[in-house]
Every structure is written in structure tokens, then in C-alpha cells.
Design a protein around this motif. Structure first.
Motif, PDB file in Angstrom:
ATOM      1  N   ASP A   9      17.869  -2.115  12.962  1.00  0.00           N
ATOM      2  CA  ASP A   9      18.176  -3.540  13.058  1.00  0.00           C
ATOM      3  C   ASP A   9      18.632  -3.922  14.466  1.00  0.00           C
ATOM      4  O   ASP A   9      18.344  -5.016  14.950  1.00  0.00           O
ATOM      5  N   ASP A  10      19.379  -3.025  15.089  1.00  0.00           N
ATOM      6  CA  ASP A  10      19.983  -3.312  16.390  1.00  0.00           C
ATOM      7  C   ASP A  10      19.958  -2.057  17.264  1.00  0.00           C
ATOM      8  O   ASP A  10      20.870  -1.225  17.207  1.00  0.00           O
ATOM      9  N   PRO A  11      18.905  -1.890  18.077  1.00  0.00           N
ATOM     10  CA  PRO A  11      18.769  -0.691  18.921  1.00  0.00           C
ATOM     11  C   PRO A  11      19.925  -0.497  19.899  1.00  0.00           C
ATOM     12  O   PRO A  11      20.132   0.608  20.409  1.00  0.00           O
ATOM     13  N   ASP A  12      20.679  -1.571  20.153  1.00  0.00           N
ATOM     14  CA  ASP A  12      21.793  -1.485  21.102  1.00  0.00           C
ATOM     15  C   ASP A  12      23.138  -1.204  20.428  1.00  0.00           C
ATOM     16  O   ASP A  12      24.186  -1.222  21.085  1.00  0.00           O
ATOM     17  N   ALA A  13      23.113  -0.962  19.134  1.00  0.00           N
ATOM     18  CA  ALA A  13      24.362  -0.709  18.397  1.00  0.00           C
ATOM     19  C   ALA A  13      25.119   0.466  19.005  1.00  0.00           C
ATOM     20  O   ALA A  13      24.530   1.481  19.371  1.00  0.00           O
TER      21      ALA A  13
END
Length: 214
Positions: free
Chosen positions: A78-82
Motif C-alpha cells: 500500500d505504501d512503499p515508503d512505510a
């Protein structure tokens, strides 16, 4: 007060142990720049991440539904930068390396001084990586052992399927837990047997237990 809330670092803790959650509350209470949210399994943790979008997520590897590795995979999809810190009783250097390879920015042992977790959160929020000092040293001096550990040979999906089989789940239950088809799990199980030199289903369960996946 509103300004403080806006500037606060939001930390999501995903752990099913009440004592751990209570300890985290106490630990972070001393730092007014940090606000925490909690979840007790991967499903609620994923839901909390999507709705809260925390600055850092601290995930226990051993969760009651699916593993912390699987939750990390779902969050990063959902969020590659998590920004994610794995928080575990498992001190095996192979798991530390695998967690970093899968995208974790930090790995902290539950056996560490609690203040190490606070330091890890601050470091990861600042954009750095952080591994507990004793684990970092163990990783440095365990190259051969890490390569020999079966966990280093497996994809995130294979690790998760092996973990669920190791806790006694049937193939149909694994498929339901991961939201994939029975055929996919059965095929992966066959590949795992080949990859790990397992003769049968019982061998897979034994390997999962031996490497601490359950």
C-alpha cells in the motif's frame, strides 16, 4: 496543545501481548513528542496503518493471525515508503537480515533495554536504519550461519506459508488466512519441500519449528 499534536511523531505498535503494549505506553509516555496507536493482530494493524498513516510502525514478528513479515509486505504494498521496525523475541541473525531485505528500517529485540526501542523510533523517523547493537554485532559475525539458515532461501510468501504450516494449519486454512487459492498454497508447499529437502509435510513442520517461525 493542538500544535504539539500536529507535530507529534505517530507510532503504531502491532503486538498481541498486553504486557508489551503496556510497556510501550509507559516508555513513550515520557516523550510528549510521540503519540502511539495500538493493534493486536495483522488485520487490525493493516487497517490502523491505512487509516492513521503513522510515521513509524513497530511490528511483532509473531502475530496471532499472520506473521509480522506478512503484515509488513501488505503495508509496503500500500505504501512503499512505510517506515517499519520489527520487534521480536527472535534474535536469529538470519531473521534480522531477512527483515532488512524485505524492507524493514529497524530491528529491535524484546530482550533489549526498552530505551533501545525509543532510540530506534527516533532514528527511523529521521530517515536512518537501526538494528539493536548486539544484533548488529551478531549479524556481522554470522555470515556462514545466515547463509545456512533456511529462512535466507525463502521469499516472504514462502516464509509465511511455512510459518502457518508449522503452527498446524491445514492447506485450506493457510489459503484462507492469506487470501490466496488452495492450489497456490499446495504448489508452494511442494516447492518448499524441494527447496528445504523435506520428504513430507511433517518435515516442513519440523523445519518451521527448528528455525523459530512458529
Amino acid at each position: 496543545m493542538q500544535d504539539t499534536a500536529k507535530l507529534a511523531t505517530r507510532v503504531l505498535i502491532v503486538d498481541d501481548h498486553p504486557v508489551v503494549l503496556s510497556g510501550c505506553r509507559t516508555l513513550f509516555a515520557s516523550d510528549h513528542s510521540i503519540r502511539i496507536d495500538e493493534a493486536t493482530d495483522a488485520k487490525s494493524g493493516h487497517r490502523a496503518y491505512v487509516s492513521k498513516r503513522p510515521d513509524v510502525t513497530v511490528i511483532d514478528i509473531s502475530l496471532p493471525d499472520v506473521s509480522g513479515f506478512e503484515l509488513m509486505r501488505r503495508i509496503r504494498k500500500d505504501d512503499p515508503d512505510a517506515k517499519i521496525i520489527m520487534f521480536s523475541m527472535n534474535d536469529d541473525p538470519a531473521f534480522v537480515v531477512r527483515a532488512v531485505e524485505l524492507g524493514a528500517q529497524g530491528y529491535v529485540s524484546k530482550g533489549d533495554d526498552p530505551r533501545i526501542l525509543l532510540k530506534a523510533v527516533r532514528k527511523v523517523v529521521a530517515g536512518d536504519n537501526f538494528i539493536s547493537p548486539q544484533l548488529a554485532e551478531a549479524v556481522t559475525f554470522s555470515g556462514a550461519a545466515i547463509k545456512a539458515n533456511p529462512a535466507s532461501q525463502m521469499t516472504p510468501r514462502e516464509l509465511e506459508i511455512l510459518r502457518l504450516l508449522g503452527r498446524g494449519d491445514k492447506i485450506v486454512e493457510v489459503a484462507e488466512a492469506l487470501g490466496i487459492s488452495y492450489k497456490t498454497v499446495a504448489n508452494t508447499t511442494s516447492l518448499l519441500k524441494q527447496k528445504l529437502g523435506a520428504k513430507n509435510h511433517s518435515d516442513l513442520i519440523r523445519i518451521a519449528v527448528e528455525i523459530g517461525l512458529n
